[in-house]
Design an enzyme around this catalytic site. Structure first.
Site, PDB file in Angstrom:
ATOM      1  N   ASP A 204       0.821  -1.206   0.000  1.00 31.84           N
ATOM      2  CA  ASP A 204       0.000   0.000   0.000  1.00 31.84           C
ATOM      3  C   ASP A 204       0.864   1.269   0.000  1.00 31.84           C
ATOM      4  O   ASP A 204       1.864   1.342   0.717  1.00 31.84           O
ATOM      5  CB  ASP A 204      -0.871  -0.016   1.260  1.00 31.84           C
ATOM      6  CG  ASP A 204      -1.921   1.065   1.272  1.00 31.84           C
ATOM      7  OD1 ASP A 204      -2.797   1.054   0.394  1.00 31.84           O
ATOM      8  OD2 ASP A 204      -1.876   1.925   2.175  1.00 31.84           O
ATOM      9  N   GLU A 265       1.767  -0.545  -4.962  1.00 29.00           N
ATOM     10  CA  GLU A 265       0.817   0.507  -5.313  1.00 29.00           C
ATOM     11  C   GLU A 265       1.594   1.810  -5.230  1.00 29.00           C
ATOM     12  O   GLU A 265       1.907   2.288  -4.147  1.00 29.00           O
ATOM     13  CB  GLU A 265      -0.363   0.554  -4.342  1.00 29.00           C
ATOM     14  CG  GLU A 265      -1.400   1.571  -4.795  1.00 29.00           C
ATOM     15  CD  GLU A 265      -2.091   2.345  -3.684  1.00 29.00           C
ATOM     16  OE1 GLU A 265      -3.165   2.899  -3.928  1.00 29.00           O
ATOM     17  OE2 GLU A 265      -1.537   2.427  -2.568  1.00 29.00           O
TER      18      GLU A 265
END
Ligand code: GLC
Ligand code: CA
Length: 560
Positions: A204, A265
């Site tokens: 993330d 990401e």
């Protein structure tokens, strides 16, 4: 192919948003057992892996991306034993399991953060986060003007003159990656899940971990350092030192056989994506360009070229993404008026803000384009990331009442004029058309609590059980396309792509080798003029073909 070391290089990965997938006990929240119960469905769909958005204990301020304990399961979603069972069921179905790692910030409920608040300024407890003295005589002003991604200031005072940094919600405190303890703890977390049989990790906000708060006085930085700039002159995003962290993680991944895989990401400039994906780092990076593009051939062609170039540079494979839990669903994006530039869906956000009333959502057109987009995407070299519900053809739910919204983006800007947030793509899935079963089969038939986000009545027309029986449904189309991809296209292992003679203007056409020795031509027609089909066997078309031509907003796979 799945047993291979490199299974992830051309995988189809299906993103599960656990709270909205399937509720096995009727409390209105999707759970781990719910995923296990639907493993047969996932297997029939024909995917290679599932990626689970966070299922860890969390106060759920940001849909679980505010983690209170990285090495446990939220009791509302189940237990570690449930997770072990789910992993075993997935592996038995030849499906790999990828989990989400959230290393930029912890929940303020994390034991580390509680300890930091209880400890004094300058203590080792505070040194795990980014605490700074405020400006002003008593530190009553924030250290500088940085803004949080969700709106509002990025600094929060703790009452003793110190402030902590949060690039996202106030309840998500940024970790200090200059602290070796933070490094050690995340390596422990990676091993914890890898030891339990997890095959890979989605990282993330991978581009935010390394920060520069030292090289100049904090107040000298601009208030909103822009994401996506590539000069290394950004204190918060995409700093060069971030790659040292991933080289360290790679050593952990390589302790396992097969080596664990990871995907970043990282919303960075397309020219910078490849670094995250290089073999001595995470191995793969999300290429979000498809998800940014409106329905124009030249935009998609550019996205394909950039994705392939980035993959070549990283010596890895690229990824293709149309939707995820952060984006308005793509059939809706394609159903609204199209804007010919790479914009962050200003128009869609504006439409959402007004409950889907400002522009007409032409659903027939949106569906037609979504089917065409799928074939264009699936025949490309690299991995494809699907988001739960796209196989049902779901649209964005635009009219969730403001007081039912969960997303901090909406909470923080409610009644303002910014964003309605991301809940419209996170509504619990419809499994059965018969609503008497409870929330379209999302919950169990017995007495059950309402789903955590309200489902609209029109979900009935998108229920998995009805689509399974309908040969013309989106689900049947996904199954057919995924089966062809895995048997004939990905099975070659080749990442070769040749632009076909028809490519150019309103047409995207490329060729790929097929496992049976033939060549595949994938053609997508964005324009009004019909395109005549080359000779060969039509393997699949996104729309019925009336004559020997491909109409507008349609794709075809032809084998020769
Ligand atoms: C990522 C997640 C998003 C979350 C944010 C903060 O962008 O995909 O859902 O809000 O990180 O953790
Ligand atoms: Ca539940």
């Amino acid at each position: 192919m799945n047993m291979h070391e490199d299974w992830w290089k051309q995988a189809v990965v299906y993103q599960v948003y656990p709270r909205s997938f399937r509720d096995s006990n009727g409390d209105g929240i999707g759970d781990i057992k719910g995923i296990t119960e639907r493993m047969g469905y996932l297997s029939a769909l024909g995917i290679d892996a599932i990626w689970l958005s966070p299922f860890y204990p969390s106060p759920l301020v940001d849909g679980g991306y505010d983690v209170a304990d990285y090495r446990d399961v939220d009791p509302r979603l189940g237990t570690l034993a449930d997770l072990d069972e789910m992993i075993a069921a997935a592996h038995a179905a030849d499906i790999k399991v990828v989990v989400d790692i959230v290393p930029n910030h912890t929940s303020t409920e994390h034991e580390w953060f509680r300890a930091a608040l209880a400890a004094a300024p300058g203590s080792p407890e505070r040194a795990r986060y980014i605490f700074r003295h405020g400006r002003g005589e008593h530190g009553e002003l924030p250290p500088n003007g940085w803004k949080s991604t969700f709106g509002g200031p990025a600094w929060e005072p703790v009452g003793d003159g110190e402030w902590y940094l949060h690039l996202f919600a106030v309840e998500q405190a940024d970790l200090n990656w200059k602290n070796p303890e933070v490094h050690e703890d995340f390596k422990r977390t990676l091993r914890f899940w890898a030891d339990r049989g997890v095959d890979g990790f989605r990282v993330d906000v991978a581009h935010a971990l390394a920060k520069d708060l030292e090289s100049r006085p904090l107040e000298d930085w601009p208030d909103e350092p822009e994401q996506g700039v590539i000069d290394g002159e950004n204190p918060l995003w995409d700093r060069p030192e971030v790659h040292e962290i991933y080289r360290e993680w790679r050593e952990v991944f390589n302790e396992y056989t097969p080596a664990r895989f990871a995907v970043a990401e990282a919303w960075v400039h397309p020219d910078h994506q490849w670094m995250y994906a290089s073999p001595d780092e995470l191995g793969q990076v999300f290429n979000f360009e498809f998800s940014k593009m409106d329905w124009f051939a030249d935009r998609f062609r550019l996205a394909i070229e950039e994705g392939l170039a980035s993959a070549a540079r990283s010596h890895s494979t690229t990824t293709w993404v149309l939707s995820n839990h952060d984006l308005p669903r793509h059939p809706t994006r394609f159903a609204l008026p199209q804007v010919p530039s790479r914009v962050h869906h200003q128009l869609v956000n504006d439409w959402l803000l007004r409950d889907g009333t400002t522009y007409i959502e032409d659903r027939e057109l949106g569906t037609r384009r979504a089917r065409a987009a799928l074939l264009m995407e699936l025949a490309l070299p690299g991995s494809v990331y699907l988001y739960q519900g796209e196989e049902l053809g779901l649209f964005e739910v635009a009219d969730i009442p403001w007081d039912a919204l969960e997303d901090p983006q909406a909470q923080m800007t409610a009644h303002g004029d910014a964003l309605k947030g991301r809940d419209g793509c996170r509504v619990p899935l419809p499994w059965t058309a018969d609503d008497a079963t409870g929330a379209f089969g999302f919950s169990i038939p017995a007495e059950h609590a309402a789903p955590h986000l309200p489902q609209p009545a029109w979900f009935q027309g998108f229920a998995a059980d009805a689509e399974e029986r309908d040969d013309a449904s989106m689900l049947s189309f996904y199954r057919r396309a995924l089966a062809l991809r895995s048997q004939l296209i990905a099975a070659t292992g080749s990442t070769e792509l040749t632009w076909a003679p028809d490519n150019g203007g309103e047409v995207i056409a490329y060729e790929r080798p097929l496992a049976d020795g033939r060549t595949l031509t994938s053609i997508t027609n964005f324009g009004a003029a019909p395109v005549s089909l080359p000779e060969g066997e039509v393997l699949l078309a996104s729309t019925p073909l009336a004559d020997d031509t491909l109409p507008q907003d349609a794709s075809v796979w032809i084998a020769r």
